[in-house]
Design an enzyme around this catalytic site. Structure first.
Site, PDB file in Angstrom:
ATOM      1  N   SER A  44       0.562  -0.948   0.256  1.00 41.83           N
ATOM      2  CA  SER A  44      -0.145  -0.055   0.103  1.00 41.83           C
ATOM      3  C   SER A  44       0.804   0.958   0.086  1.00 41.83           C
ATOM      4  CB  SER A  44      -0.457   0.267   1.221  1.00 41.83           C
ATOM      5  OG  SER A  44      -1.439   1.248   1.230  1.00 41.83           O
ATOM      6  N   TYR A  66      -1.930  -0.558  10.344  1.00 44.95           N
ATOM      7  CA  TYR A  66      -2.457  -1.095   8.934  1.00 44.95           C
ATOM      8  C   TYR A  66      -0.873  -0.494   8.292  1.00 44.95           C
ATOM      9  CZ  TYR A  66      -3.998  -1.131   3.903  1.00 44.95           C
ATOM     10  OH  TYR A  66      -4.127  -1.414   3.136  1.00 44.95           O
TER      11      TYR A  66
END
Ligand SMILES: NC(=O)c1ccc[n+]([C@@H]2O[C@H](COP(=O)([O-])OP(=O)(O)OC[C@H]3O[C@@H](n4cnc5c(N)ncnc54)[C@H](O)[C@@H]3O)[C@@H](O)[C@H]2O)c1
Length: 274
Positions: free
Chosen positions: A166, A179
């Protein structure tokens, strides 16, 4: 196949990718987290190009429904691959083994493995619970390692693994410590896997998406002020589509990327620079 057209500010029109990869038909892929979102788009896109797919997800009912829908849509397309729905919890190494065995049993080979399943808990540092941090690292990081292990044990030289990292691996925002750290680990793990599995002729790369139009980003897409603020930090000023990430996946799996390994390919509208 038709894609549902998203509407509203910040959404994008889904346009089909036109690049051709003639080496793909007949190959076999495993994709995790394929019941919805990008994983479902990857399964549809690969099958359209003649790749057989074992599509795994924790959500058995949704995975079965997605595979049924895609197989029905693909039935009229000559040369399309088939999609087999499987249940998998990526936090459990033995379930990856079962997924890999299913690919070998159904299709007799294993060429591609896409570690796509992921979770996105939102909590600021004082509020992150032990359960949240453990679950995030377990799904997002351990899931990638276990998938690579199961894949590499059965893959031949020329095979490829793609992990979903990501932009959060390199850009932090409040509320995403669990995350972001998990995706930084995925990017680093991708490099380690590339170095070790290169001996077997297996390439390992990652895709690093920015905001993509899936259920995972629904919370921000449905909050107009938050969306506008988020898109200020995206040089292209819009959310990306799963189709646009699929273009990167196709390239990384294809022979066009045969000398590319250990790389994280950003598909983020430039947001890693802001
Ligand atoms: N959507 C984005 O903007 C975005 C941006 C960057 C990275 N990513 C990453 O891309 C990947 C796909 O994201 P998405 O937006 O399509 O997500 P999504 O939430 O739409 O789909 C994720 C899928 O993973 C499955 N899953 C969750 N835990 C699992 C487990 N333990 N075992 C098996 N399956 C499990 C879910 O059931 C779901 O079907 C994720 O790794 C995510 O972190 C997404």
């Amino acid at each position: 196949m038709s894609n549902p057209e998203p509407t509203g500010p910040g959404r994008v029109q889904h346009q089909p990718m036109t690049a051709q990869y003639p080496e793909l038909p007949g190959k076999v892929a495993v994709i995790t987290g394929a019941a919805r979102g990008m994983g479902a788009r990857f399964a549809a896109g690969l099958a359209t190009r003649g790749v057989h797919v074992v599509a795994g997800d924790l959500d058995t009912a949704a995975m079965t429904a997605t595979a049924d829908e895609l197989n029905t849509a693909l039935a009229g397309e000559p040369g399309a691959g088939r999609i087999k729905a499987s249940t998998v919890d990526v936090t459990r190494a033995e379930e990856h083994t079962a997924l890999a065995q299913r690919a070998m049993a159904e299709f007799g080979r294993l060429d591609f493995w896409v570690n796509n399943a992921g979770i996105f808990p939102f909590a600021e540092v004082p509020d992150i619970t032990p359960e949240q941090i453990r679950a995030t690292l377990s799904v997002n990081v351990e899931g990638v390692l276990f998938g690579a292990q199961a894949a590499a044990a059965r893959m031949q030289p020329g095979s490829a693994i793609v992990n979903m990292a990501s932009v959060s691996a390199v850009r932090v925002r409040k509320g995403r410590a669990a995350y972001c750290s998990s995706k930084a680990a995925v990017a680093h793990l991708t490099e380690s896997l590339a170095v070790e599995l290169g001996d077997q002729g297996i390439r390992v790369n990652a895709i690093a998406p920015g905001y993509i139009d899936t259920e995972m980003t629904r919370w921000i897409q449905d909050d107009a002020p938050a969306l506008a603020k988020a898109l200020d930090a995206v040089p292209l000023h819009r959310i990306g589509s799963p189709e646009e990430v699929f273009g990167a996946l196709l390239f990384l799996l294809s022979d066009s990327a045969r000398y590319v390994t250990g790389h994280s390919l950003a598909v983020d509208g430039g947001s890693r620079h802001v």
